[in-house]
Write an enzyme that holds these catalytic residues in place. Sequence first.
Site, PDB file in Angstrom:
ATOM      1  N   ASN A 284      -4.254   1.907 -13.838  1.00 40.70           N
ATOM      2  CA  ASN A 284      -3.336   0.975 -13.170  1.00 40.70           C
ATOM      3  C   ASN A 284      -1.914   1.516 -13.232  1.00 40.70           C
ATOM      4  OD1 ASN A 284      -2.522  -1.517 -11.919  1.00 40.70           O
ATOM      5  ND2 ASN A 284      -1.782  -2.215 -13.918  1.00 40.70           N
TER       6      ASN A 284
ATOM      7  N   GLY B  79       0.778  -1.241   0.000  1.00 40.91           N
ATOM      8  CA  GLY B  79       0.000   0.000   0.000  1.00 40.91           C
ATOM      9  C   GLY B  79       0.808   1.287   0.000  1.00 40.91           C
ATOM     10  N   SER B  80       2.071   1.247  -0.430  1.00 43.25           N
ATOM     11  CA  SER B  80       2.840   2.503  -0.448  1.00 43.25           C
ATOM     12  C   SER B  80       2.248   3.482  -1.465  1.00 43.25           C
ATOM     13  CB  SER B  80       4.322   2.247  -0.732  1.00 43.25           C
ATOM     14  OG  SER B  80       4.514   1.738  -2.028  1.00 43.25           O
ATOM     15  N   ASN B  81       1.762   2.980  -2.574  1.00 40.99           N
ATOM     16  CA  ASN B  81       1.122   3.876  -3.549  1.00 40.99           C
ATOM     17  C   ASN B  81      -0.189   4.434  -3.010  1.00 40.99           C
ATOM     18  OD1 ASN B  81       2.552   4.076  -6.308  1.00 40.99           O
ATOM     19  ND2 ASN B  81       2.790   1.934  -5.724  1.00 40.99           N
TER      20      ASN B  81
ATOM     21  N   HIS C  97       2.143   0.156 -13.176  1.00 39.20           N
ATOM     22  CA  HIS C  97       2.953  -1.052 -13.317  1.00 39.20           C
ATOM     23  C   HIS C  97       4.433  -0.697 -13.220  1.00 39.20           C
ATOM     24  CE1 HIS C  97       3.875  -5.126 -14.397  1.00 39.20           C
ATOM     25  NE2 HIS C  97       4.791  -4.660 -15.227  1.00 39.20           N
TER      26      HIS C  97
HETATM   27  C1  GAR Z   1       3.762  -1.454  -7.136  1.00 43.90           C
HETATM   28  O1  GAR Z   1       5.115  -1.493  -7.477  1.00 43.90           O
HETATM   29  C2  GAR Z   1       2.904  -1.587  -8.382  1.00 43.90           C
HETATM   30  O2  GAR Z   1       3.461  -0.956  -9.500  1.00 43.90           O
HETATM   31  C3  GAR Z   1       2.865  -3.076  -8.559  1.00 43.90           C
HETATM   32  O3  GAR Z   1       2.689  -3.560  -7.253  1.00 43.90           O
HETATM   33  C4  GAR Z   1       3.382  -2.710  -6.336  1.00 43.90           C
HETATM   34  C5  GAR Z   1       2.491  -2.391  -5.164  1.00 43.90           C
HETATM   35  O4  GAR Z   1       3.198  -1.692  -4.182  1.00 43.90           O
HETATM   36  N1  GAR Z   1       1.816  -3.495  -9.447  1.00 43.90           N
HETATM   37  C6  GAR Z   1       1.945  -4.500 -10.320  1.00 43.90           C
HETATM   38  O5  GAR Z   1       2.934  -5.219 -10.380  1.00 43.90           O
HETATM   39  C7  GAR Z   1       0.748  -4.715 -11.254  1.00 43.90           C
HETATM   40  N2  GAR Z   1       1.012  -5.719 -12.196  1.00 43.90           N
HETATM   41  P1  GAR Z   1       2.414  -0.963  -3.017  1.00 43.90           P
HETATM   42  O6  GAR Z   1       1.398  -1.958  -2.453  1.00 43.90           O
HETATM   43  O7  GAR Z   1       3.446  -0.608  -1.998  1.00 43.90           O
HETATM   44  O8  GAR Z   1       1.726   0.247  -3.591  1.00 43.90           O
END
Ligand code: GAR
Length: 192
Positions: free
Chosen positions: A107, A12-14, A109
């Site tokens: 999304n 969940g950092s994003n 990526h």
């Molecule tokens: C992020 O790096 C995002 O780009 C990736 O999952 C991570 C989630 O990090 N998404 C994918 O790989 C989609 N195919 P977060 O939970 O810390 O935000």
Amino acid sequence: WPKLAVMASGNGSNFEALVKATQNHTLEAEIVCLVCDHADAYVIERAKHLQIPAIILEPRDFKDKNHYERAIVKGLEAYDVDVIILAGYMRIVTPYMLDKYPGHILNIHPALLPHFPGRQGIQDAWDAGVSQTGVTVHLIDSGIDSGPILAQQTVDITEDDTLETLEAKIHQVEQRLYAKTIQEFLQAEKEK
Ligand code: GAR
């Protein structure tokens, strides 16, 4: 302001960066809820802390994926959501949800799509030995990490990088690029 739902599966950092972007008004939107598919995901702790309501639905509690997504859409409709933001949501969105929010699911990526789609974009680029990777923000369609690209930013892989430093660089770029791109998307929607 437009109402956003963030869907996430893990850390969940994003999600947290986006909530902060709405708080400091670099993102002019309201994050009305988190949708999470894992009851023990750390993103749920972040949502509590940030006082964002969480809709927690686990697919195994439903008869099939269609019933699962119907429950999600019910939740989204209750919050009057305009745009869905996938942020580390590790499932394919089915046509049912795509039809409910056409052109309104974004999304992020951690690679330069169409290169290295899937769950391990950073690791796969690292293993391939490329000298440059990056981050992509795109609209969702029924494929895996496909759909029209809204923004990309490159990240160099240098001699002294390790997988860990590369991950850190990617996440840093993600957190700025996502808020900025969502803001531009919402602005363009407003002008339509
Ligand atoms: C992020 O790096 C995002 O780009 C990736 O999952 C991570 C989630 O990090 N998404 C994918 O790989 C989609 N195919 P977060 O939970 O810390 O935000």
